[in-house]
Design an enzyme around this catalytic site. Structure first.
Site, short mmCIF file in Angstrom:
data_model
loop_
_atom_site.label_atom_id
_atom_site.label_comp_id
_atom_site.label_asym_id
_atom_site.label_seq_id
_atom_site.Cartn_x
_atom_site.Cartn_y
_atom_site.Cartn_z
N ARG A 243 0.87 -1.18 0.00
CA ARG A 243 0.00 0.00 0.00
C ARG A 243 0.90 1.23 0.00
O ARG A 243 1.91 1.28 0.73
CB ARG A 243 -0.89 0.02 1.24
CG ARG A 243 -2.08 -0.92 1.17
CD ARG A 243 -3.10 -0.52 0.11
NE ARG A 243 -4.26 -1.41 0.07
CZ ARG A 243 -4.37 -2.48 -0.73
NH1 ARG A 243 -3.41 -2.78 -1.57
NH2 ARG A 243 -5.46 -3.21 -0.71
N GLU A 272 -2.86 7.68 -4.23
CA GLU A 272 -3.27 7.15 -5.52
C GLU A 272 -4.53 7.82 -6.06
O GLU A 272 -5.46 7.99 -5.29
CB GLU A 272 -3.59 5.64 -5.32
CG GLU A 272 -2.80 4.73 -6.19
CD GLU A 272 -2.86 3.31 -5.67
OE1 GLU A 272 -1.96 2.93 -4.92
OE2 GLU A 272 -3.82 2.61 -6.00
N HIS A 290 -0.96 0.13 -9.95
CA HIS A 290 -1.63 -0.81 -9.03
C HIS A 290 -2.21 -2.02 -9.79
O HIS A 290 -3.42 -2.24 -9.79
CB HIS A 290 -2.73 -0.10 -8.23
CG HIS A 290 -3.07 -0.79 -6.94
ND1 HIS A 290 -3.52 -0.13 -5.83
CD2 HIS A 290 -3.04 -2.10 -6.58
CE1 HIS A 290 -3.75 -0.98 -4.85
NE2 HIS A 290 -3.47 -2.20 -5.29
C1 GLV Z 1 -5.15 -5.05 -4.15
O1 GLV Z 1 -4.39 -4.17 -3.83
C2 GLV Z 1 -5.88 -5.84 -3.21
O2 GLV Z 1 -5.84 -5.57 -2.00
O3 GLV Z 1 -6.55 -6.79 -3.65
#
Ligand code: GLV
Ligand code: GLV
Length: 329
Positions: A243, A272, A290
């Site tokens: 994260r 983000e 991501h």
């Molecule tokens: C992606 O970042 C998730 O948590 O699935």
């Protein structure tokens, strides 16, 4: 009963069909604003809401919400105030397990890509700068024999460890940084004798590649700040597929500029989709939008799991992947 599902953003795979077989489905045409989402979830029209990481399901929204469950299309659920959900008797679901290898692959792609300057090299060729083999062109770093430090030792970290061992890396880890927690031989399982547990401070100082695999919590927010960056090797590369807020991004930009560390491979960002000023201008970084779990098969599995979670919740049953089992006690 014919449950009504609210899907905040259309999802690929079998999920929408499963939901349609189980009840009525409303898929929003565009990602909702916070206010829209709050209005919809408090309307009483919906039994369960299927959410994305960008949907902020905070305590205020949950206080007004008239839904039985929130099914998150992700393994992470830092976008949801789980304690608030529990206190209002609202179930929260996620999609663990299915995206472990895909995310580990992206972490390793970032590791290889930053070490060997893959993106820079590709841009070099496309820019017409390749005029033939040169002894000192685009020299990178070795992987074999280098030390990989894993912050965290959950499913994804272990999948990265497996890959790293295959590449002949030395693997060290700190399971719950910045705190210390002793991992037993039994918990190490197949990794016993192959990876070494160290303290967080040692991990920072010894890693040639430091890869982050911790959930975002109060304890892990800005886990990697300017102090940590200064303690890292100036030849080290930071990999973040966890994260964004785990790294203090402005401090990272400054460290990369000054050569405090050598490079970074990032799939997640602190705010983000906005990047810290200057980050996009740094050549010693690879920046991805991501996409850790973004394979056709994985997104289909996430679709199926999030739908199964939502359907169970709508019927007041325990979903296959419940984040807050306390909701039943
Ligand atoms: C992606 O970042 C998730 O948590 O699935
Ligand atoms: C997430 O799936 C993790 O446990 O690393």
């Amino acid at each position: 009963m014919n449950p009504h599902f609210l899907v905040t953003t259309s999802i690929p795979g079998p999920g929408l069909e499963l939901l349609s077989e189980a009840g009525r489905v409303t898929v929003l045409p565009d990602p909702p604003s916070y206010e829209q989402l709050r209005e919809l979830t408090s309307s009483g029209d919906f039994d369960v809401v299927l959410t994305q990481l960008r949907d902020a399901i905070d305590a205020d929204l949950l206080t007004d919400a008239k839904v039985k469950g929130v099914s998150n299309y992700a393994v992470g659920y830092n976008n949801i105030d789980v304690d608030a959900a529990t206190s209002h008797g609202i179930q929260v679901g996620n999609t663990p397990g299915v995206l472990t290898d895909a995310t580990a692959d992206i972490a390793f792609a970032l590791l290889l890509g930053t070490a060997r300057r893959i993106v820079e090299a590709d841009q070099f060729v496309r820019a017409g700068k390749f005029h033939g083999w040169e002894p000192d062109m685009l020299l990178g770093k070795d992987i074999t024999g280098a030390t990989l430090g894993l912050a965290g030792f959950g499913r994804i970290a272990r999948a990265v460890a497996k890959r790293a061992l295959g590449f002949g890396m030395e693997v060290i880890f700190a399971p719950r940084p910045p705190a210390h927690r002793e991992v037993s031989q039994e918990e190490l399982g197949e990794f016993a004798g192959q990876v070494t547990q160290v303290r967080w401070e040692e991990l920072i100082e010894r890693s040639d590649y430091l890869s982050l695999h911790v959930p975002l919590t109060e304890q892990t927010t800005h886990l990697v700040d300017s102090t940590v960056l200064k303690r890292m090797k100036d030849s080290a590369i930071l990999i973040n597929t966890a994260r964004g807020p785990v790294v203090e991004e402005a401090a990272l930009v400054s460290a990369l500029r000054k050569g405090t560390i050598a490079g970074a491979g990032l799939d997640v960002f602190e705010d983000e989709p906005t990047l810290a000023p200057g980050l996009a201008q740094l050549p010693n970084t690879i920046l991805l939008p991501h996409i850790g779990s973004a394979t056709v098969a994985v997104r289909a599995e996430m679709s199926r799991l999030s739908a199964l979670n939502a359907i169970a919740m709508a019927h007041g049953k325990r979903p296959p992947h419940l984040v807050n089992p306390e909701v039943f006690s």
